[in-house]
Enzyme design. Sequence first.
Site, PDB file in Angstrom:
ATOM      1  N   ASP A 140       0.834  -1.203   0.000  1.00 39.94           N
ATOM      2  CA  ASP A 140       0.000   0.000   0.000  1.00 39.94           C
ATOM      3  C   ASP A 140       0.870   1.254   0.000  1.00 39.94           C
ATOM      4  OD1 ASP A 140      -2.413   1.371   0.023  1.00 39.94           O
ATOM      5  OD2 ASP A 140      -2.573   1.386   2.199  1.00 39.94           O
ATOM      6  N   CYS A 195     -18.959 -14.855  -6.679  1.00 33.82           N
ATOM      7  CA  CYS A 195     -19.991 -14.086  -5.976  1.00 33.82           C
ATOM      8  C   CYS A 195     -21.396 -14.503  -6.409  1.00 33.82           C
ATOM      9  CB  CYS A 195     -19.804 -12.589  -6.234  1.00 33.82           C
ATOM     10  SG  CYS A 195     -18.391 -11.871  -5.379  1.00 33.82           S
ATOM     11  N   CYS A 198     -25.300 -13.035  -5.533  1.00 28.10           N
ATOM     12  CA  CYS A 198     -25.338 -12.396  -4.208  1.00 28.10           C
ATOM     13  C   CYS A 198     -25.065 -10.895  -4.303  1.00 28.10           C
ATOM     14  CB  CYS A 198     -24.311 -13.048  -3.292  1.00 28.10           C
ATOM     15  SG  CYS A 198     -24.233 -12.333  -1.627  1.00 28.10           S
ATOM     16  N   CYS A 205     -24.346  -1.722   2.541  1.00 31.81           N
ATOM     17  CA  CYS A 205     -23.593  -0.468   2.587  1.00 31.81           C
ATOM     18  C   CYS A 205     -24.477   0.668   3.094  1.00 31.81           C
ATOM     19  CB  CYS A 205     -23.044  -0.125   1.200  1.00 31.81           C
ATOM     20  SG  CYS A 205     -22.063   1.389   1.188  1.00 31.81           S
ATOM     21  N   CYS A 248     -15.258   1.367   8.326  1.00 33.00           N
ATOM     22  CA  CYS A 248     -16.543   0.663   8.247  1.00 33.00           C
ATOM     23  C   CYS A 248     -16.305  -0.743   7.721  1.00 33.00           C
ATOM     24  CB  CYS A 248     -17.482   1.438   7.319  1.00 33.00           C
ATOM     25  SG  CYS A 248     -19.087   0.643   7.052  1.00 33.00           S
ATOM     26  N   CYS A 255     -20.723 -10.200   3.779  1.00 32.71           N
ATOM     27  CA  CYS A 255     -20.260 -11.168   2.770  1.00 32.71           C
ATOM     28  C   CYS A 255     -20.306 -12.597   3.315  1.00 32.71           C
ATOM     29  CB  CYS A 255     -18.838 -10.828   2.342  1.00 32.71           C
ATOM     30  SG  CYS A 255     -18.168 -11.995   1.125  1.00 32.71           S
TER      31      CYS A 255
END
Length: 306
Positions: A140, A195, A198, A205, A248, A255
């Site tokens: 990062d 995924c 889903c 969110c 958050c 998930c």
Amino acid sequence: MKKLLSSDRIKAEALRLGFSACGLAPAEAVDETVATAFRQWLADGCQAEMAYMQNYEDKRLDPRLLVEGARTVISVALNYYPAKKLPEGEYQIAWYAYGKDYHDVMKGKLKELFEFIEKEVSFSEAEITSPSVQGRIFCDTAPILERYWAWRSGLGWIGKNTQLIIPHAGSCFFLGEIILDREADNYDSPQRNQCGSCTRCLDACPTKALEAPFRLNSERCLSYLTIEYRGELSLNTGKKMGNKIYGCDECLKACPWNRFATPCRTAEFQPSPSLLSMRKDDWHSLSEEQYKTIFKGSAVKRAKYG
């Protein structure tokens, strides 16, 4: 002729060092479909005030510009899922920030892995004059599409919440890379997206920052607003924050793949007793000295005391 890197030995050492997963991919330009989507994301202003996302686009889309003669990208993942959490009714900070700053921990482990590779190369090419392997480590800290390379290296797939999902392990992982000027004897294949239909992350969110599958608008994201953003928060945003004061985790909690998450074993990522004991009244009366003590060496210090 330079000997190929042993992918099996690199992966074994990565696991010994405590990494949760490791994969290798050939260093090459990012897939054009991904590059186009990234450019559109920027053009639409989804990076909000994170102007640095617009810098060094050429390097971000081609790791060979980060390391001269780059041939291999090694991607690693390190679990941060906490064994103990702040009580649900109290103010919340993102799980990834419970312990020490991940940049320091990841860099240390990546440096050890890089040194292992250097020794491997030197040992296998003892009869060659000045054997060496050139490269750089990243966590990062440079213009590199980390989740893309984790996917490209076979670690998992990028979910609809834009997070990397490792099958039967979830998405609570820090990512890091080593880019080297050597080819490996074997490269991993990207995993297919699992995924399905889903949309739990999008539904969960609080601010609808996940505007569509695989598309995050940072300007709405509570993680951005409570960590990166330096302006005043609107009343509407404040209402949607609930009890979140730093970051958050709602899309992670929603998930289904994170039901497989297991507590991390990295000592540096364990929350301190002083953090776990914090209650709302303690936060309201928090002095700057207490803030410095609780979050010494923590990523939370990115958000200043004020």
